[in-house]
Design a protein around this motif. Structure first.
Motif, PDB file in Angstrom:
ATOM      1  N   THR A  38       0.813  -1.192   0.000  1.00 33.19           N
ATOM      2  CA  THR A  38       0.000   0.000   0.000  1.00 33.19           C
ATOM      3  C   THR A  38       0.856   1.254   0.000  1.00 33.19           C
ATOM      4  O   THR A  38       2.057   1.230   0.232  1.00 33.19           O
ATOM      5  N   ALA A  76      -4.467 -11.113  -2.410  1.00 31.26           N
ATOM      6  CA  ALA A  76      -5.497 -10.369  -3.139  1.00 31.26           C
ATOM      7  C   ALA A  76      -6.248  -9.416  -2.205  1.00 31.26           C
ATOM      8  O   ALA A  76      -6.583  -8.287  -2.599  1.00 31.26           O
ATOM      9  N   LEU A  77      -6.515  -9.850  -0.981  1.00 33.94           N
ATOM     10  CA  LEU A  77      -7.163  -8.964  -0.011  1.00 33.94           C
ATOM     11  C   LEU A  77      -6.303  -7.736   0.258  1.00 33.94           C
ATOM     12  O   LEU A  77      -6.803  -6.611   0.352  1.00 33.94           O
ATOM     13  N   ARG A 102      -5.471   0.248   5.595  1.00 32.26           N
ATOM     14  CA  ARG A 102      -4.966  -0.357   4.364  1.00 32.26           C
ATOM     15  C   ARG A 102      -3.579  -0.979   4.538  1.00 32.26           C
ATOM     16  O   ARG A 102      -3.001  -1.499   3.583  1.00 32.26           O
ATOM     17  N   GLU A 152      -4.126  -6.409  -1.747  1.00 33.58           N
ATOM     18  CA  GLU A 152      -4.165  -5.562  -2.942  1.00 33.58           C
ATOM     19  C   GLU A 152      -5.467  -4.777  -3.032  1.00 33.58           C
ATOM     20  O   GLU A 152      -5.501  -3.669  -3.586  1.00 33.58           O
ATOM     21  N   ASP A 153      -6.545  -5.347  -2.460  1.00 29.26           N
ATOM     22  CA  ASP A 153      -7.832  -4.648  -2.435  1.00 29.26           C
ATOM     23  C   ASP A 153      -7.897  -3.575  -1.350  1.00 29.26           C
ATOM     24  O   ASP A 153      -8.886  -2.848  -1.253  1.00 29.26           O
ATOM     25  N   LYS A 159     -14.754 -15.418  -4.958  1.00 31.54           N
ATOM     26  CA  LYS A 159     -13.589 -14.554  -4.746  1.00 31.54           C
ATOM     27  C   LYS A 159     -12.396 -15.343  -4.216  1.00 31.54           C
ATOM     28  O   LYS A 159     -11.245 -15.062  -4.580  1.00 31.54           O
TER      29      LYS A 159
END
Length: 259
Positions: free
Chosen positions: A2, A200-201, A36, A203-204, A142
């Motif tokens: 992030t 992936a979480l 984040r 990155e989201d 997902k």
């Protein structure tokens, strides 16, 4: 990873202590996790890592110190300079915003993957069965299990069960996800699929605290790395700094055995 974080911390721990009788498990943990951010916590068994996670959502009550999640004092309200423990119903409301994934999957064996994911939204948020089923399908897709909605835990591998557990935690739309060594109970060939979901979480933009032995994941995905031993934070910094140039001898000794 992030961008640099600003503003109010998502998690703030201030001199958190936890005793179990005469056993002092946490001895004054102070740290901050920004929105984040992905913070990875490493350290030997018995160092207090899992207990600290459990204190964040008040599964274990702190013996001293304070914890805030998104600006809210966890488990207590403050009045006149004194702390008063919240009622269980108030604690439960706080926990709705904190997802937790354990080493063991803790799925309901008599319910399908979809039903495991549907349970909390229907029970806690009063979602309709149709809405909960649709959300469960989306979340299981997902995490790569869109074809396993009607499978029971006994029909799934350990890695698949852990991904159902992640979907179940996400079903409450948490602000924060806590992972307590989520791959430690898995066969080595199943670890990658779970770590891919967690990557992936991140990155989201999900705020995550991950207790892990997976140093590659910590290096690649983590924004911050904390090394704990004997109930204290021995060293903290970026994963690159801690893993490649640790300042403390205790950190160097630990890393020499795991890297």
């Amino acid at each position: 990873m992030t961008e640099p974080m600003t503003g109010q911390p998502m998690v703030r721990a201030e001199r958190v202590c936890k005793d179990f009788g005469s056993n002092k498990v946490l001895r004054g943990i102070s740290l901050e996790v920004r929105p984040r951010e992905v913070m990875c916590i490493i350290g030997p068994s018995g160092s207090g890592k899992s207990t600290f996670l459990r204190c964040i959502n008040h599964l274990d009550k702190v013996s001293a110190g304070r914890l805030w999640v998104d600006g809210q004092l966890v488990g207590y309200r403050e009045s006149g300079g004194k702390l008063h423990e919240l009622r269980e119903s108030e604690v439960a409301r706080q926990r709705r915003d904190i997802g937790m994934v354990f080493q063991r999957f803790n799925l309901f064996g008599h319910r399908t993957a979809a039903e495991n994911v549907m349970e909390a939204p229907m029970t806690v948020r009063r979602a309709s069965r149709a809405a909960a089923r649709q959300q469960a399908a989306e979340l299981l897709t997902k995490v790569g299990l869109g074809d396993k909605l009607d499978a029971y835990p006994s029909e799934l591998s350990g890695g698949q069960q852990q991904r159902v557990a992640i979907a179940r935690a996400l079903a409450m739309r948490p602000k924060l996800m806590l992972f307590d060594e989520p791959t430690s109970a898995l066969d080595p060939e199943l670890v990658g699929d779970v770590l891919a979901v967690m990557r992936a979480l991140a990155e989201d933009g999900m705020t995550m605290i991950v207790v892990t032995h997976e140093m590659g994941f910590a290096r690649e995905v983590g924004d911050a790395l904390v090394f704990m031993d004997d109930g204290v934070v021995v060293e903290a910094g970026t994963p690159r700094d801690v893993l490649t140039a640790p300042r403390e001898e205790r950190t160097r000794t630990f890393l020499s055995k795991v890297l």
